[in-house]
Design a protein around this motif. Structure first.
Motif, mmCIF file in Angstrom:
data_model
loop_
_atom_site.group_PDB
_atom_site.id
_atom_site.type_symbol
_atom_site.label_atom_id
_atom_site.label_comp_id
_atom_site.label_asym_id
_atom_site.label_seq_id
_atom_site.Cartn_x
_atom_site.Cartn_y
_atom_site.Cartn_z
ATOM 1 N N THR A 197 -2.193 8.468 3.112
ATOM 2 C CA THR A 197 -2.093 7.785 4.398
ATOM 3 C C THR A 197 -1.777 6.313 4.191
ATOM 4 O OG1 THR A 197 -4.468 7.355 4.500
ATOM 5 C CG2 THR A 197 -3.700 9.379 5.523
ATOM 6 N N PHE A 198 -0.908 5.808 5.066
ATOM 7 C CA PHE A 198 -0.569 4.391 5.107
ATOM 8 C C PHE A 198 0.159 4.139 6.414
ATOM 9 C CE2 PHE A 198 2.831 6.620 2.991
ATOM 10 C CZ PHE A 198 3.991 6.110 3.540
ATOM 11 N N GLU A 199 -0.014 2.949 6.954
ATOM 12 C CA GLU A 199 0.651 2.540 8.189
ATOM 13 C C GLU A 199 0.550 3.602 9.298
ATOM 14 O OE1 GLU A 199 4.640 1.501 7.142
ATOM 15 O OE2 GLU A 199 3.993 -0.073 5.781
ATOM 16 N N ASN A 200 -0.627 4.156 9.489
ATOM 17 C CA ASN A 200 -0.893 5.148 10.540
ATOM 18 C C ASN A 200 -0.048 6.409 10.420
ATOM 19 O OD1 ASN A 200 -2.873 3.535 11.770
ATOM 20 N ND2 ASN A 200 -1.288 2.364 12.817
ATOM 21 N N SER A 201 0.370 6.758 9.201
ATOM 22 C CA SER A 201 1.088 8.008 8.998
ATOM 23 C C SER A 201 0.462 8.748 7.830
ATOM 24 C CB SER A 201 2.578 7.756 8.737
ATOM 25 O OG SER A 201 2.755 7.054 7.532
ATOM 26 N N GLY A 202 0.711 10.047 7.747
ATOM 27 C CA GLY A 202 0.160 10.857 6.678
ATOM 28 C C GLY A 202 1.226 11.740 6.059
ATOM 29 N N ILE A 203 1.166 11.892 4.742
ATOM 30 C CA ILE A 203 2.099 12.729 4.003
ATOM 31 C C ILE A 203 1.281 13.716 3.185
ATOM 32 C CG2 ILE A 203 3.877 12.758 2.217
ATOM 33 C CD1 ILE A 203 4.434 9.816 3.030
ATOM 34 N N THR B 107 9.460 6.764 -0.779
ATOM 35 C CA THR B 107 9.014 5.462 -1.269
ATOM 36 C C THR B 107 7.645 5.172 -0.677
ATOM 37 O OG1 THR B 107 11.292 4.698 -1.392
ATOM 38 C CG2 THR B 107 9.571 3.019 -1.399
ATOM 39 N N LEU B 108 6.699 4.877 -1.550
ATOM 40 C CA LEU B 108 5.339 4.577 -1.111
ATOM 41 C C LEU B 108 5.090 3.076 -1.165
ATOM 42 C CD1 LEU B 108 3.421 7.364 -3.051
ATOM 43 C CD2 LEU B 108 3.956 7.329 -0.613
ATOM 44 N N SER C 44 -0.027 -0.057 -1.998
ATOM 45 C CA SER C 44 -1.358 0.545 -1.902
ATOM 46 C C SER C 44 -1.401 1.487 -0.708
ATOM 47 C CB SER C 44 -2.444 -0.522 -1.795
ATOM 48 O OG SER C 44 -2.279 -1.283 -0.627
ATOM 49 N N PHE C 45 -2.208 2.525 -0.835
ATOM 50 C CA PHE C 45 -2.340 3.552 0.193
ATOM 51 C C PHE C 45 -3.659 4.279 -0.029
ATOM 52 C CE2 PHE C 45 0.369 4.814 -3.288
ATOM 53 C CZ PHE C 45 -0.240 5.977 -3.753
ATOM 54 N N THR C 46 -3.955 5.257 0.798
ATOM 55 C CA THR C 46 -5.214 5.998 0.705
ATOM 56 C C THR C 46 -4.940 7.461 0.398
ATOM 57 O OG1 THR C 46 -6.247 4.502 2.301
ATOM 58 C CG2 THR C 46 -7.314 6.626 1.961
ATOM 59 N N LEU C 47 -5.718 8.032 -0.527
ATOM 60 C CA LEU C 47 -5.675 9.458 -0.810
ATOM 61 C C LEU C 47 -6.885 10.097 -0.147
ATOM 62 C CD1 LEU C 47 -4.605 12.005 -2.256
ATOM 63 C CD2 LEU C 47 -5.998 11.331 -4.233
ATOM 64 N N LEU C 48 -6.637 11.111 0.656
ATOM 65 C CA LEU C 48 -7.687 11.828 1.375
ATOM 66 C C LEU C 48 -7.645 13.293 0.979
ATOM 67 C CD1 LEU C 48 -9.742 12.268 3.741
ATOM 68 C CD2 LEU C 48 -7.751 12.475 5.227
ATOM 69 N N ILE D 195 3.420 11.921 -9.041
ATOM 70 C CA ILE D 195 3.037 10.515 -9.042
ATOM 71 C C ILE D 195 1.654 10.370 -9.663
ATOM 72 C CG2 ILE D 195 2.597 8.489 -7.603
ATOM 73 C CD1 ILE D 195 4.471 9.743 -5.519
ATOM 74 N N GLY D 196 1.520 9.430 -10.576
ATOM 75 C CA GLY D 196 0.218 9.092 -11.158
ATOM 76 C C GLY D 196 -0.402 7.962 -10.366
ATOM 77 N N LEU D 197 -1.645 8.147 -9.970
ATOM 78 C CA LEU D 197 -2.358 7.173 -9.153
ATOM 79 C C LEU D 197 -3.533 6.574 -9.904
ATOM 80 C CD1 LEU D 197 -2.775 9.296 -5.891
ATOM 81 C CD2 LEU D 197 -0.844 7.850 -6.530
ATOM 82 N N ALA D 198 -3.810 5.317 -9.636
ATOM 83 C CA ALA D 198 -5.048 4.671 -10.087
ATOM 84 C C ALA D 198 -5.851 4.375 -8.836
ATOM 85 C CB ALA D 198 -4.743 3.389 -10.845
#
Length: 80
Positions: free
Chosen positions: A19-25, A46-47, A50-54, A74-77
């Protein structure tokens, strides 16, 4: 290949949402550790920096940043 991760990742297969900018993928979480995860996306996108993983099923919510990318994986930290 030299392992660069600080903590070992464990294989998983869970549905998640970025989730980012009020959208979800939708994404698929393929492995996780205390410090990050690897996810697969259905399409290339393109991400933001920073964003949120739910992961709803696990009540899991973490702020993330992209560390590496290979096609649709994609590898996330996790950001603290």
């Amino acid at each position: 290949m030299v392992e660069k991760r600080a903590t070992q990742r464990h294989r998983v297969f869970k549905g998640g949402t970025i989730t980012f900018e009020n959208s979800g993928i939708a994404c698929t979480v393929r492995n996780m550790s205390e410090g990050g995860a690897a996810i697969d996306l259905d399409t290339t996108i393109t991400l933001p920096q920073s964003f949120t993983l739910l992961i709803e099923r696990d009540n899991f919510v973490r702020s993330c940043r992209t560390v590496w990318r290979s096609d649709r994986r994609i590898g996330l930290a996790f950001v603290q």
